[in-house]
Design an enzyme around this catalytic site. Structure first.
Site, PDB file in Angstrom:
ATOM      1  N   HIS A 272       0.805  -1.232   0.000  1.00 58.37           N
ATOM      2  CA  HIS A 272       0.000   0.000   0.000  1.00 58.37           C
ATOM      3  C   HIS A 272       0.841   1.286   0.000  1.00 58.37           C
ATOM      4  CE1 HIS A 272      -3.467  -2.508   1.185  1.00 58.37           C
ATOM      5  NE2 HIS A 272      -2.632  -3.094   2.039  1.00 58.37           N
TER       6      HIS A 272
HETATM    7  C1  BDR Z   1      -2.284   0.586   5.684  1.00 59.09           C
HETATM    8  O1  BDR Z   1      -2.390   0.047   7.004  1.00 59.09           O
HETATM    9  C2  BDR Z   1      -1.155  -0.400   7.450  1.00 59.09           C
HETATM   10  O2  BDR Z   1      -1.291  -1.634   8.059  1.00 59.09           O
HETATM   11  C3  BDR Z   1      -0.228  -0.423   6.263  1.00 59.09           C
HETATM   12  O3  BDR Z   1       1.095  -0.102   6.639  1.00 59.09           O
HETATM   13  C4  BDR Z   1      -0.812   0.631   5.364  1.00 59.09           C
HETATM   14  O4  BDR Z   1      -0.299   1.911   5.669  1.00 59.09           O
HETATM   15  C5  BDR Z   1      -3.111  -0.276   4.751  1.00 59.09           C
HETATM   16  O5  BDR Z   1      -4.437  -0.270   5.152  1.00 59.09           O
END
Ligand code: BDR
Ligand code: CA
Length: 347
Positions: A272
């Site tokens: 992400h």
């Molecule tokens: C986001 O949540 C975190 O767990 C990850 O690092 C990312 O920033 C994804 O939903």
């Protein structure tokens, strides 16, 4: 409203959603000649760790600092991870400032079930020779924004607590922020609740302050970050680089893949946070549409939802205007190349 683009809908039925029209990006993009000054605000984090590596490696970005926030793991772990990662990537000169341990209000939410208790899975890194900036994340961001000759971009890829505090404590510095390229939210379903994505759910009140701030925003939500996938083959390519950084990246991806396989029977993991960083270095990796994004701060089932309004008629009826570019489409084939190429440049 025409139905163009909804070709499969039967005559007389309404689509379940109206996609907002694509718009030219408003986020700045760095170049080799004029690298974009950047602060990453993060909670490393498997994908955060990969995003930081990407920022260090890309010549179009000038990473000035990493600030940390409690999110995926406790903030002390996140700070230690940021320091050790920068050291491993050969850039322990980049300062790290520790930020908020938890949200502005309400309960602390963690994602250690995904990222491991330490935040970076089973990866163990040598300690950094340097300590964190003594005055913390908000002071570090403020100093950089104040002293930079040009406005500075920020990529917030964790809960938005530090950014909300920065805007509240130093409102005069809002105009020094070139852009916020945020990983968080979703037009569609969430990943922490059906309504909410993790970073927004972990501090909805902070996200509300940020989305109301009038600072230019790109929101890289789950709709687009779920297209940013690395699989076992990508992990093998990273390991084959034969470098320390390549091995770290491979191990982070493999840990994420274990969870994906076990929980969702999925063959690839979404990286992400790298999307929010990549957008600032590569002009045409992600396409965006204009939405008015509002954060649900009620305590019902939609808490933390990013309510994204993109329908032109409803927008004009309510007098609202888009307050964010929202990531819609990512060039999937290119994403793996971007990540492997980045880690090939690191020690
Ligand atoms: C986001 O949540 C975190 O767990 C990850 O690092 C990312 O920033 C994804 O939903
Ligand atoms: Ca993160």
């Amino acid at each position: 409203m025409g139905r163009a683009g909804f070709g499969d809908w039967e005559h007389g039925t309404l689509p379940a959603f109206h996609a907002a029209p694509p718009v030219p990006r408003t986020a700045p993009v760095g170049t080799r000649e004029h690298p974009l000054p950047l602060i990453i605000d993060s909670d490393p984090g498997l994908d955060d760790a990969l995003a930081i590596g990407l920022a260090v490696a890309r010549p179009e970005l000038d990473l000035l600092a990493v600030t940390t926030v409690g999110g995926n793991a406790d903030v002390q772990h996140c700070t230690d991870n940021a320091l050790r990662l920068l050291h491993a990537y050969g850039r322990s000169d980049i300062p790290v400032g520790e930020g908020a341990p938890g949200p502005l209000t309400g309960e602390v939410v963690r994602a250690t079930a995904i990222h491991g208790e330490s935040g970076i899975g089973r990866t163990r890194l040598p300690p950094s020779p340097v300590a964190a900036y003594p005055d913390g994340a908000v002071a570090l961001m403020a100093q950089i924004l104040r002293e930079s000759p040009v406005p500075v971009a920020i990529a917030p890829v964790g809960p938005l607590t530090n950014i909300a505090l920065l805007l509240r404590v130093h409102p005069e510095l809002a105009s020094r922020i070139a852009h916020l390229s945020i990983m968080g939210g979703s037009i569609g379903e969430g990943n922490t609740t059906v309504s909410a994505e993790f970073n927004i759910y972990a501090d909805p009140e902070a996200a509300d302050i940020v989305f109301r701030s009038s600072v230019p925003i790109t929101m890289m939500g789950l709709d687009v970050t779920h297209q940013a996938l690395l699989d076992g083959n990508a992990a093998r390519r990273l390991r084959k680089l034969g470098t320390g950084s390549g091995s770290i990246a491979a191990e982070l991806v493999e840990f994420a893949l274990d969870r994906e396989r076990a929980w969702y029977d999925a063959p690839a993991a979404a990286i992400h946070d790298a999307v929010a960083v990549a957008h600032l270095a590569i002009p045409d990796l992600v396409s965006v549409a204009g939405y008015h994004v509002e954060v649900d701060i009620t305590h019902g089932p939609a808490r933390g939802r990013t309510v994204c309004e993109g329908h032109p008629r409803r927008l004009s009826r309510s007098g609202r205007r888009p307050n964010a570019d929202v990531g819609i489409h990512l060039d999937r084939g290119r994403f793996e190349e971007v990540m492997v190429d980045a880690f090939a440049r690191l020690p």
